[in-house]
Design an enzyme around this catalytic site. Structure first.
Site, PDB file in Angstrom:
ATOM      1  CB  SER A 132     -56.215  13.159  73.662  1.00  0.00           C
ATOM      2  OG  SER A 132     -55.131  14.080  73.601  1.00  0.00           O
ATOM      3  CE1 TYR A 156     -52.621  10.929  73.889  1.00  0.00           C
ATOM      4  CE2 TYR A 156     -53.333   8.810  74.750  1.00  0.00           C
ATOM      5  CZ  TYR A 156     -53.446  10.187  74.700  1.00  0.00           C
ATOM      6  OH  TYR A 156     -54.392  10.822  75.483  1.00  0.00           O
ATOM      7  CE  LYS A 160     -56.940   8.263  74.776  1.00  0.00           C
ATOM      8  NZ  LYS A 160     -57.871   7.728  75.799  1.00  0.00           N
TER       9      LYS A 160
HETATM   10  C1  WQD Z   1     -46.690  21.130  77.170  1.00  0.00           C
HETATM   11  C2  WQD Z   1     -45.624  22.098  76.703  1.00  0.00           C
HETATM   12  C3  WQD Z   1     -43.618  21.070  75.895  1.00  0.00           C
HETATM   13  C4  WQD Z   1     -42.297  19.400  79.708  1.00  0.00           C
HETATM   14  C5  WQD Z   1     -49.486  16.007  75.955  1.00  0.00           C
HETATM   15  C6  WQD Z   1     -50.205  15.000  75.090  1.00  0.00           C
HETATM   16  C7  WQD Z   1     -51.685  15.252  75.143  1.00  0.00           C
HETATM   17  C8  WQD Z   1     -52.163  15.261  76.569  1.00  0.00           C
HETATM   18  C9  WQD Z   1     -51.402  16.317  77.369  1.00  0.00           C
HETATM   19  C10 WQD Z   1     -52.979  13.074  77.163  1.00  0.00           C
HETATM   20  C11 WQD Z   1     -44.939  21.628  75.429  1.00  0.00           C
HETATM   21  C12 WQD Z   1     -43.346  21.900  77.150  1.00  0.00           C
HETATM   22  C13 WQD Z   1     -43.037  20.045  78.724  1.00  0.00           C
HETATM   23  C14 WQD Z   1     -41.049  19.917  80.099  1.00  0.00           C
HETATM   24  C15 WQD Z   1     -41.328  21.717  78.529  1.00  0.00           C
HETATM   25  N1  WQD Z   1     -52.008  13.999  77.166  1.00  0.00           N
HETATM   26  N2  WQD Z   1     -42.559  21.193  78.160  1.00  0.00           N
HETATM   27  N3  WQD Z   1     -40.606  21.067  79.491  1.00  0.00           N
HETATM   28  O1  WQD Z   1     -47.232  17.755  74.824  1.00  0.00           O
HETATM   29  O2  WQD Z   1     -48.957  19.633  74.956  1.00  0.00           O
HETATM   30  O3  WQD Z   1     -49.656  17.290  75.410  1.00  0.00           O
HETATM   31  O4  WQD Z   1     -50.009  15.964  77.273  1.00  0.00           O
HETATM   32  O5  WQD Z   1     -54.111  13.163  76.784  1.00  0.00           O
HETATM   33  O6  WQD Z   1     -52.338  14.240  74.433  1.00  0.00           O
HETATM   34  O7  WQD Z   1     -49.789  15.186  73.744  1.00  0.00           O
HETATM   35  O8  WQD Z   1     -48.227  18.475  77.048  1.00  0.00           O
HETATM   36  O9  WQD Z   1     -47.282  18.999  79.252  1.00  0.00           O
HETATM   37  O10 WQD Z   1     -46.010  17.413  77.713  1.00  0.00           O
HETATM   38  O11 WQD Z   1     -46.095  19.827  77.171  1.00  0.00           O
HETATM   39  O12 WQD Z   1     -40.899  22.769  77.993  1.00  0.00           O
HETATM   40  O13 WQD Z   1     -40.312  19.357  80.978  1.00  0.00           O
HETATM   41  O14 WQD Z   1     -44.600  22.176  77.704  1.00  0.00           O
HETATM   42  O15 WQD Z   1     -42.585  21.266  74.935  1.00  0.00           O
HETATM   43  O16 WQD Z   1     -44.683  22.737  74.633  1.00  0.00           O
HETATM   44  P1  WQD Z   1     -48.445  18.333  75.459  1.00  0.00           P
HETATM   45  P2  WQD Z   1     -46.867  18.605  77.866  1.00  0.00           P
END
Ligand code: WQD
Length: 346
Positions: A132, A156, A160
């Site tokens: 990741s 996490y 990895k």
């Molecule tokens: C994306 C953006 C949130 C939810 C994570 C893991 C990464 C991978 C993908 C496994 C961020 C914003 C989110 C919500 C929001 N997973 N958001 N409201 O954090 O970039 O990555 O998932 O491999 O390893 O770290 O993805 O989809 O959680 O968030 O505003 O209800 O959307 O703040 O900016 P992230 P995400």
């Protein structure tokens, strides 16, 4: 007794009933590989195997097993003799990993060690590993290249990174071992026929599933975690990549692993940054109505912006992401609206 798989080379897909794993199984079968899924189905269901069969025309071989069960994994490898493995099985919630780090090191690190022990019973390892972009932590520079320092900020991400280090040491010790480590950016979307998509048990943390819940009326509004970041519209920017593009990359990666030994680390992203509010607008277009949202406080651990340099994936895999944000949202929305044996996604 060895099951002599007739015909195509057999790939063991750990976690193959999961989101990226199931889409990869479809593409592996369509590319002419045999597929053996090993999965403990704790965050998915065996119904996914039927969904894979409905798309690819063939139900994968299946053994219900926990990748941490050394005896079970050894028995599976002894029985089926897969030529390579794609290792998806693990846990992947950043927030949960902070609360329960031992769960993440047990599942992600111990599970990988157990799988490697099984896959080296009859020769050198040949493995594609699901890593990741979270291993990078806060970027020094953008776009993120594979040589960027690794500074994961959660258990996490560190789990990895540890597995990546293990795999590199394995390939140093065994010149015949073959590993391709894939660092995913933000996987989203679903198979275009609507029968396969992201359907974890429980309510996921990620943005795209939350957009689907708001669009389908399961949630009243999206909470946008901050709009005061140093980005064009103040919301966080990410490199969203269609799960079908990711699945196709895994087929290319297993072909590379089978062709030549060594260890390769490759980013899988589009190279394009997309903000939260941009994705909200794209999803509203896909579902045909506005999506209510409210700006709330930043989420701890979020970084303002990251996206991939996809050059090495193009050079080593001949792969570039082909599907854009509109297709990601259209396919996600279609899956949510397709009645399936899997039931409604989270
Ligand atoms: C994306 C953006 C949130 C939810 C994570 C893991 C990464 C991978 C993908 C496994 C961020 C914003 C989110 C919500 C929001 N997973 N958001 N409201 O954090 O970039 O990555 O998932 O491999 O390893 O770290 O993805 O989809 O959680 O968030 O505003 O209800 O959307 O703040 O900016 P992230 P995400």
């Amino acid at each position: 007794m060895i099951v002599q798989p007739s015909g195509p080379p057999l790939i063991l897909v750990s976690g193959g009933t999961g989101y990226i794993g199931s889409h990869t199984c479809v593409c592996l079968q369509q590319a002419g590989f045999g597929v053996l899924v090993g999965d403990n189905v704790t965050n998915s269901s065996e119904g996914v195997l039927s969904a894979i069969a409905a798309i690819s025309g063939r139900r994968p071989l299946f053994e219900q097993a926990d990748v941490r069960d050394a005896a079970a994994m050894a028995a599976i490898v002894d029985r089926y003799r897969p030529v390579a493995a794609i290792h998806f099985a693990g846990v992947k919630s950043v927030a949960e990993s902070v609360r329960d780090p031992l769960k993440y090191y047990d599942n992600n690190v111990s599970g990988s060690l157990t799988l490697l022990a099984a896959m080296t019973r009859h020769g050198s390892a040949c493995l594609v590993f699901s890593s990741s972009a979270t291993v990078y932590g806060e970027p020094d520079t953008l776009p993120l290249q594979e040589g960027h320092p690794l500074r994961p900020e959660s258990a996490y991400g560190r789990s990895k990174m540890v597995v990546e280090l293990i795999l590199a040491d394995l390939c140093t010790a065994d010149p015949d071992a073959s590993v391709v480590t894939l660092r995913y950016f933000n996987p989203v979307g679903a198979h275009p026929d609507g029968g396969l998509g992201e359907s974890p048990l429980g309510i996921p943390e990620n943005l795209m599933p939350h957009l689907g819940r708001v669009a389908s009326g399961k949630a009243a509004a999206l909470s946008v975690f901050g709009d005061d970041y140093p980005t064009p519209d103040g919301t966080c920017v990410r490199d969203y990549v269609h799960v079908m593009d990711l699945a196709e990359a895994h087929v290319a990666a297993v072909r590379l692993a089978l062709q030549c030994p060594g260890v390769r680390v490759i980013n899988l992203g589009t190279g394009l940054g997309v903000s939260v509010l941009s994705l909200v607008r794209a999803y509203a277009t896909a579902c045909g109505h506005p999506l209510p949202y409210q700006i709330v406080a930043r989420r701890a651990g979020d970084v303002a912006c990251y996206y991939a340099d996809p050059e090495r994936a193009s050079h080593l895999l001949g792969w570039t992401a082909r599907r854009g944000v509109s297709e990601m949202c259209d396919d996600s929305w279609r899956f949510i609206n397709t009645p399936t044996a899997l039931g409604s996604p989270g």
